[in-house]
Design a protein around this motif. Structure first.
Motif, PDB file in Angstrom:
ATOM      1  N   LEU A   1       8.480  -3.335  -6.871  1.00 24.75           N
ATOM      2  CA  LEU A   1       8.868  -2.430  -7.944  1.00 24.75           C
ATOM      3  C   LEU A   1       7.810  -2.436  -9.047  1.00 24.75           C
ATOM      4  CD1 LEU A   1      11.094  -0.518  -8.949  1.00 24.75           C
ATOM      5  CD2 LEU A   1      12.123  -2.475 -10.118  1.00 24.75           C
ATOM      6  N   GLY A   2       7.287  -3.610  -9.355  1.00 28.19           N
ATOM      7  CA  GLY A   2       6.223  -3.702 -10.354  1.00 28.19           C
ATOM      8  C   GLY A   2       4.986  -2.930  -9.928  1.00 28.19           C
TER       9      GLY A   2
ATOM     10  N   THR B   1      10.587  -9.698  -3.069  1.00 30.13           N
ATOM     11  CA  THR B   1       9.903  -8.507  -2.573  1.00 30.13           C
ATOM     12  C   THR B   1      10.250  -7.294  -3.414  1.00 30.13           C
ATOM     13  OG1 THR B   1       9.891  -9.353  -0.296  1.00 30.13           O
ATOM     14  CG2 THR B   1       9.623  -6.972  -0.576  1.00 30.13           C
ATOM     15  N   PHE B   2      11.524  -7.138  -3.707  1.00 31.10           N
ATOM     16  CA  PHE B   2      11.970  -5.984  -4.495  1.00 31.10           C
ATOM     17  C   PHE B   2      11.320  -5.984  -5.872  1.00 31.10           C
ATOM     18  CE2 PHE B   2      14.789  -3.887  -7.506  1.00 31.10           C
ATOM     19  CZ  PHE B   2      14.986  -2.659  -6.880  1.00 31.10           C
TER      20      PHE B   2
ATOM     21  N   ALA C   1       8.802   5.790  -6.149  1.00 29.42           N
ATOM     22  CA  ALA C   1       8.344   4.404  -6.043  1.00 29.42           C
ATOM     23  C   ALA C   1       9.532   3.458  -5.882  1.00 29.42           C
ATOM     24  CB  ALA C   1       7.529   4.021  -7.280  1.00 29.42           C
ATOM     25  N   ILE C   2      10.615   3.732  -6.611  1.00 26.05           N
ATOM     26  CA  ILE C   2      11.828   2.920  -6.485  1.00 26.05           C
ATOM     27  C   ILE C   2      12.413   3.068  -5.079  1.00 26.05           C
ATOM     28  CG2 ILE C   2      14.201   2.620  -7.310  1.00 26.05           C
ATOM     29  CD1 ILE C   2      13.204   3.520 -10.085  1.00 26.05           C
TER      30      ILE C   2
ATOM     31  N   VAL D   1       0.838  -1.205   0.000  1.00 27.24           N
ATOM     32  CA  VAL D   1       0.000   0.000   0.000  1.00 27.24           C
ATOM     33  C   VAL D   1       0.872   1.254   0.000  1.00 27.24           C
ATOM     34  CG1 VAL D   1      -1.671   1.342   1.336  1.00 27.24           C
ATOM     35  CG2 VAL D   1      -1.959  -1.129   1.096  1.00 27.24           C
ATOM     36  N   TYR D   2       1.917   1.222   0.809  1.00 26.38           N
ATOM     37  CA  TYR D   2       2.817   2.375   0.866  1.00 26.38           C
ATOM     38  C   TYR D   2       3.506   2.618  -0.475  1.00 26.38           C
ATOM     39  CZ  TYR D   2       6.816   5.273   2.035  1.00 26.38           C
ATOM     40  OH  TYR D   2       7.761   6.277   2.045  1.00 26.38           O
ATOM     41  N   THR D   3       4.032   1.565  -1.083  1.00 28.52           N
ATOM     42  CA  THR D   3       4.732   1.701  -2.357  1.00 28.52           C
ATOM     43  C   THR D   3       3.796   2.197  -3.452  1.00 28.52           C
ATOM     44  OG1 THR D   3       6.217  -0.114  -1.743  1.00 28.52           O
ATOM     45  CG2 THR D   3       6.155   0.491  -4.056  1.00 28.52           C
ATOM     46  N   VAL D   4       2.594   1.673  -3.491  1.00 28.59           N
ATOM     47  CA  VAL D   4       1.608   2.106  -4.480  1.00 28.59           C
ATOM     48  C   VAL D   4       1.225   3.565  -4.254  1.00 28.59           C
ATOM     49  CG1 VAL D   4      -0.789   1.814  -5.239  1.00 28.59           C
ATOM     50  CG2 VAL D   4       0.682  -0.185  -4.948  1.00 28.59           C
TER      51      VAL D   4
END
Length: 204
Positions: A161-162, A156-157, A35-36, A21-24
């Protein structure tokens, strides 16, 4: 490295949690570079949990109610803080088209690290998860657990990343609509608050 481990680890990584959720959210609001940075932070945040499971600290957390509760409520407080910051549109989850200075990217990565470090369930998960895939006859079980942990981090990475890069593409359209930004901000804040309350109710 068994196929069962790879499949199980991939399923675990794909299931959306606080890190996803955080990355998105970061990808939607701040673009590809952020995002990276979020992906790197969330991945690095797994390291303490893996090391804790290897040296036995996870077992201590599992058996000590006090230690578990301290880490748990620190995690709850941090998730609620992120929810509040998102509603205010400030802090590391500021949803603006800021492709970001180096300082901003570091703050983004640091938040990702803290999200995973302050999740005691992650540490206990690795304690229960990794040993299942280490052979009882292994010459060096510690090395095997570290290797499995490294593969889990690599997965995970790639997956995060996707998620993040796809979100950054969507965000380029979303940022053009103020109404959509308000809706997205409230949704992300509610999601973090929900994760926080769920963690507060979690048992060892």
């Amino acid at each position: 490295m068994s196929l069962e481990f790879l499949i199980t680890a991939l399923v675990v990584v794909l299931v959306p949690g606080t890190g996803v959720v955080y990355t998105v959210a970061v990808g939607l609001g701040k673009g590809r570079q952020a995002a990276i940075a979020a992906t790197i932070g969330c991945t690095l945040g797994i390291i303490p949990a893996i090391l804790a499971s290897v040296v036995g600290l996870a077992a201590l957390m599992h058996t000590s109610a006090l230690i578990f509760q301290v880490v748990k409520y620190a995690g709850v407080a941090y998730l609620l803080y992120l929810a509040w910051q998102t509603l205010k549109d400030s802090g590391p989850l500021e949803l603006k088209a800021d492709k970001g200075a180096r300082k901003s990217l570091w703050a983004t990565a640091r938040t990702g690290i803290l999200i995973n470090i302050l999740n005691p369930k992650l540490t206990v998960f690795f304690l229960a998860f990794l040993p299942q895939f280490v052979s009882p006859s292994a010459a060096n079980p510690t090395f095997d657990m570290l290797l499995l942990g490294g593969v889990f981090m690599a997965m995970t990475f790639v997956v995060f990343l996707g998620y993040g890069l796809f979100a950054s593409l969507v965000g380029e359209k979303v940022l053009q609509s103020e109404r959509m930004m308000v809706w997205m901000r409230r949704t992300i804040a509610a999601t973090f608050a929900g994760f926080g309350f769920r963690l507060a109710l979690a048992e060892q």
